[in-house]
Design a protein around this motif. Structure first.
Motif, PDB file in Angstrom:
ATOM      1  N   UNK A 148      45.792  36.418  19.048  1.00 57.79           N
ATOM      2  CA  UNK A 148      44.848  37.520  19.224  1.00 57.79           C
ATOM      3  C   UNK A 148      43.460  37.167  18.723  1.00 57.79           C
ATOM      4  N   UNK A 149      43.432  36.609  17.531  1.00 52.53           N
ATOM      5  CA  UNK A 149      42.143  36.248  16.937  1.00 52.53           C
ATOM      6  C   UNK A 149      41.408  35.255  17.828  1.00 52.53           C
ATOM      7  N   UNK A 150      42.133  34.237  18.259  1.00 46.41           N
ATOM      8  CA  UNK A 150      41.492  33.214  19.088  1.00 46.41           C
ATOM      9  C   UNK A 150      40.988  33.813  20.400  1.00 46.41           C
ATOM     10  N   UNK A 151      41.786  34.676  20.990  1.00 40.93           N
ATOM     11  CA  UNK A 151      41.349  35.344  22.212  1.00 40.93           C
ATOM     12  C   UNK A 151      40.034  36.066  21.984  1.00 40.93           C
ATOM     13  N   UNK A 152      39.979  36.753  20.874  1.00 41.34           N
ATOM     14  CA  UNK A 152      38.779  37.520  20.579  1.00 41.34           C
ATOM     15  C   UNK A 152      37.590  36.589  20.351  1.00 41.34           C
ATOM     16  N   UNK A 153      37.815  35.534  19.604  1.00 42.91           N
ATOM     17  CA  UNK A 153      36.744  34.581  19.326  1.00 42.91           C
ATOM     18  C   UNK A 153      36.177  34.002  20.619  1.00 42.91           C
ATOM     19  N   UNK A 154      37.064  33.673  21.533  1.00 42.90           N
ATOM     20  CA  UNK A 154      36.634  33.085  22.799  1.00 42.90           C
ATOM     21  C   UNK A 154      36.072  34.143  23.745  1.00 42.90           C
ATOM     22  N   UNK A 155      36.256  35.391  23.395  1.00 40.21           N
ATOM     23  CA  UNK A 155      35.764  36.451  24.267  1.00 40.21           C
ATOM     24  C   UNK A 155      36.716  36.747  25.404  1.00 40.21           C
ATOM     25  N   UNK A 156      37.982  36.412  25.196  1.00 37.06           N
ATOM     26  CA  UNK A 156      38.965  36.587  26.267  1.00 37.06           C
ATOM     27  C   UNK A 156      39.735  37.892  26.127  1.00 37.06           C
ATOM     28  N   UNK A 157      39.265  38.742  25.225  1.00 34.76           N
ATOM     29  CA  UNK A 157      39.949  40.025  25.060  1.00 34.76           C
ATOM     30  C   UNK A 157      39.542  41.017  26.143  1.00 34.76           C
ATOM     31  N   UNK A 158      38.392  40.741  26.763  1.00 35.84           N
ATOM     32  CA  UNK A 158      38.019  41.532  27.942  1.00 35.84           C
ATOM     33  C   UNK A 158      38.090  40.608  29.159  1.00 35.84           C
ATOM     34  N   UNK A 159      38.256  41.217  30.306  1.00 32.89           N
ATOM     35  CA  UNK A 159      38.290  40.398  31.507  1.00 32.89           C
ATOM     36  C   UNK A 159      36.904  39.830  31.790  1.00 32.89           C
ATOM     37  N   UNK A 160      36.871  38.554  32.184  1.00 32.00           N
ATOM     38  CA  UNK A 160      35.602  37.923  32.508  1.00 32.00           C
ATOM     39  C   UNK A 160      35.548  37.654  34.005  1.00 32.00           C
ATOM     40  N   UNK A 161      34.666  38.357  34.698  1.00 27.82           N
ATOM     41  CA  UNK A 161      34.577  38.180  36.150  1.00 27.82           C
ATOM     42  C   UNK A 161      33.798  36.912  36.495  1.00 27.82           C
ATOM     43  N   UNK A 162      34.262  36.213  37.502  1.00 29.26           N
ATOM     44  CA  UNK A 162      33.670  34.937  37.890  1.00 29.26           C
ATOM     45  C   UNK A 162      33.412  34.927  39.392  1.00 29.26           C
ATOM     46  N   UNK A 163      32.321  34.294  39.787  1.00 25.12           N
ATOM     47  CA  UNK A 163      32.156  34.013  41.213  1.00 25.12           C
ATOM     48  C   UNK A 163      32.396  32.531  41.467  1.00 25.12           C
ATOM     49  N   UNK A 164      32.979  32.260  42.591  1.00 25.57           N
ATOM     50  CA  UNK A 164      33.208  30.878  42.995  1.00 25.57           C
ATOM     51  C   UNK A 164      32.379  30.607  44.243  1.00 25.57           C
ATOM     52  N   UNK A 165      31.580  29.554  44.181  1.00 23.20           N
ATOM     53  CA  UNK A 165      30.718  29.234  45.318  1.00 23.20           C
ATOM     54  C   UNK A 165      31.149  27.909  45.925  1.00 23.20           C
ATOM     55  N   UNK A 166      31.493  27.951  47.189  1.00 17.92           N
ATOM     56  CA  UNK A 166      31.945  26.752  47.885  1.00 17.92           C
ATOM     57  C   UNK A 166      33.443  26.782  48.108  1.00 17.92           C
ATOM     58  N   UNK A 167      33.851  27.402  49.195  1.00 24.35           N
ATOM     59  CA  UNK A 167      35.280  27.587  49.428  1.00 24.35           C
ATOM     60  C   UNK A 167      35.812  26.473  50.320  1.00 24.35           C
ATOM     61  N   UNK A 168      35.697  25.251  49.848  1.00 23.44           N
ATOM     62  CA  UNK A 168      36.341  24.120  50.527  1.00 23.44           C
ATOM     63  C   UNK A 168      37.761  24.009  50.023  1.00 23.44           C
ATOM     64  N   UNK A 169      38.303  22.813  50.129  1.00 26.88           N
ATOM     65  CA  UNK A 169      39.684  22.623  49.675  1.00 26.88           C
ATOM     66  C   UNK A 169      39.841  22.919  48.205  1.00 26.88           C
ATOM     67  N   UNK A 170      38.940  22.346  47.438  1.00 29.15           N
ATOM     68  CA  UNK A 170      39.048  22.528  46.000  1.00 29.15           C
ATOM     69  C   UNK A 170      38.815  23.985  45.613  1.00 29.15           C
ATOM     70  N   UNK A 171      37.801  24.576  46.189  1.00 23.83           N
ATOM     71  CA  UNK A 171      37.505  25.970  45.901  1.00 23.83           C
ATOM     72  C   UNK A 171      38.695  26.861  46.215  1.00 23.83           C
ATOM     73  N   UNK A 172      39.299  26.640  47.366  1.00 19.14           N
ATOM     74  CA  UNK A 172      40.456  27.442  47.755  1.00 19.14           C
ATOM     75  C   UNK A 172      41.611  27.223  46.791  1.00 19.14           C
ATOM     76  N   UNK A 173      41.781  25.979  46.372  1.00 20.06           N
ATOM     77  CA  UNK A 173      42.856  25.674  45.431  1.00 20.06           C
ATOM     78  C   UNK A 173      42.639  26.408  44.110  1.00 20.06           C
ATOM     79  N   UNK A 174      41.432  26.375  43.621  1.00 13.21           N
ATOM     80  CA  UNK A 174      41.130  27.043  42.356  1.00 13.21           C
ATOM     81  C   UNK A 174      41.349  28.545  42.482  1.00 13.21           C
ATOM     82  N   UNK A 175      40.947  29.052  43.622  1.00  8.71           N
ATOM     83  CA  UNK A 175      41.076  30.469  43.880  1.00  8.71           C
ATOM     84  C   UNK A 175      42.548  30.880  43.847  1.00  8.71           C
TER      85      UNK A 175
END
Lengths: 207, 207
Positions: free
Chosen positions: A74-101
DNA sequence: GTGCTCATGTTAAAATTTTTACATACCGAA
DNA sequence: TTCGGTATGTAAAAATTTTAACATGAGCAC
């Protein structure tokens, strides 16, 4: 220890997610306590280093016992800021992008891809997971309106810098860059490069 | 400087591919000389560090002039062992595996994927690029017969260690691991981990 | 409560890595 | 051929990071 004495070294920050994942694994096995020695053994790290890393952020351990697994996670999550959801955009939906998605959907991580963008007209409207690929023209507005601070770049090298500039202009503060170029960003924006070619070539040395 | 004084630090080795790519880029612009200062500026590194890194392997520079670009690129290629083609097997042809496979075809790098393997029966026989996916049962023989020393692991976490063991048993000495687990390998085998989750989480800290 | 055990947090030392500083030597011009 | 400008290679210093060592205090048994 009290709060941040100095700036915390990057090397330390990069170890925290490793600790976190390890702890989550222990939790799934219903382990509720772990010593730095055990952690060090399992993670191939020096126990003193682990204790030192953790003590930067607080006194999380119990003398004679070790660390309470779920509490520390819990503490580590909080320290990293992972206690709230972090929205991300992904730019470039090629093979790798799709895989990450796709990859991102299976994890129940705090970091979540919420927008897909591509400059290639043929890609617009394609659906990956539950997300539709949007045109680059919408990128800046989308990032601004959703207050997005983190992005993944998986476009070809030639396009990476201009994508990066757009992201930064829209307010993005952290970028995970898979394009094999050094991105130029202003102070205050963080870039983490991930480059398969570089890693393979470095490995080659050891053969 | 003469040949290897001591063991060369990993940090140095990991910078060499970065130098190499930069030099190749310069070559494509027909630049034939570059100073450590210029390199440092472009790569965001201290010029002295670059000079020091390079001087470990030999006196490549010319005083008052800098480094001859194509000559230095050649030297670095040789140092990294990229002057001969390095055959690689990729195990785990999921989204990421397929992406890497495709990616590899477009690059004209010395590291080349020559075998694709997957444990999932439905995948066997699928074609990616010019390569057909083979069953895991053939992995060890293939690696042995083709004298393969490097591998990429893109299987799920649960399968990674056993794949790793098979690879090591077959003679693989360097592994690029995308599975989110710490692989256990004997002395003399090198593992490089690449883990998107870890990198995203570390980035999150800086937000 | 008392005492014993054990693993932490931390201080000090060691090792590593980066940066500074500069003597040296090559190139090109005169 | 000599000289001036310039960028190397490296030695020394500084900064960072890792490891060792240990005093401290929490939990547990009695």
């Amino acid at each position: 220890m009290t709060e941040k004495k100095h700036r915390i070294p990057d090397v330390v920050i990069r170890r925290l997610p490793v600790y976190l994942r390890y702890l989550q694994q222990l939790m799934s096995y219903d382990v509720d306590t772990v010593s730095s020695q055990q952690m060090g053994h399992d993670l191939n790290l020096n126990p003193a280093q682990i204790r030192k890393d953790l003590s930067i952020f607080g006194d999380f351990g119990v003398k004679g016992m070790g660390y309470r697994v779920s509490e520390l996670a819990d503490k580590l999550s909080k320290i990293l800021g992972l206690d709230k959801e972090i929205p991300i955009v992904l730019v470039g939906v090629g093979n790798l992008g799709a895989a990450l998605c796709r990859y991102n959907r299976y994890q129940k991580s705090a970091t979540k891809i919420v927008g897909l963008f591509d400059g290639h007209p043929a890609k617009i409207g394609q659906v990956h997971g539950s997300l539709e690929v949007r045109p680059m023209e919408e990128l800046v507005d989308f990032v601004r309106q959703n207050n997005i601070k983190m992005a993944i770049i998986t476009v070809p090298a030639a396009a990476a810098q201009s994508v990066c500039d757009a992201l930064v202009a829209a307010g993005v503060k952290a970028i995970l860059n898979f394009a094999p170029v050094l991105l130029n960003v202003p102070e205050g924006v963080r870039v983490q490069n991930s480059d398969v070619t570089v890693e393979l070539q470095a490995l080659a040395y050891y053969l």
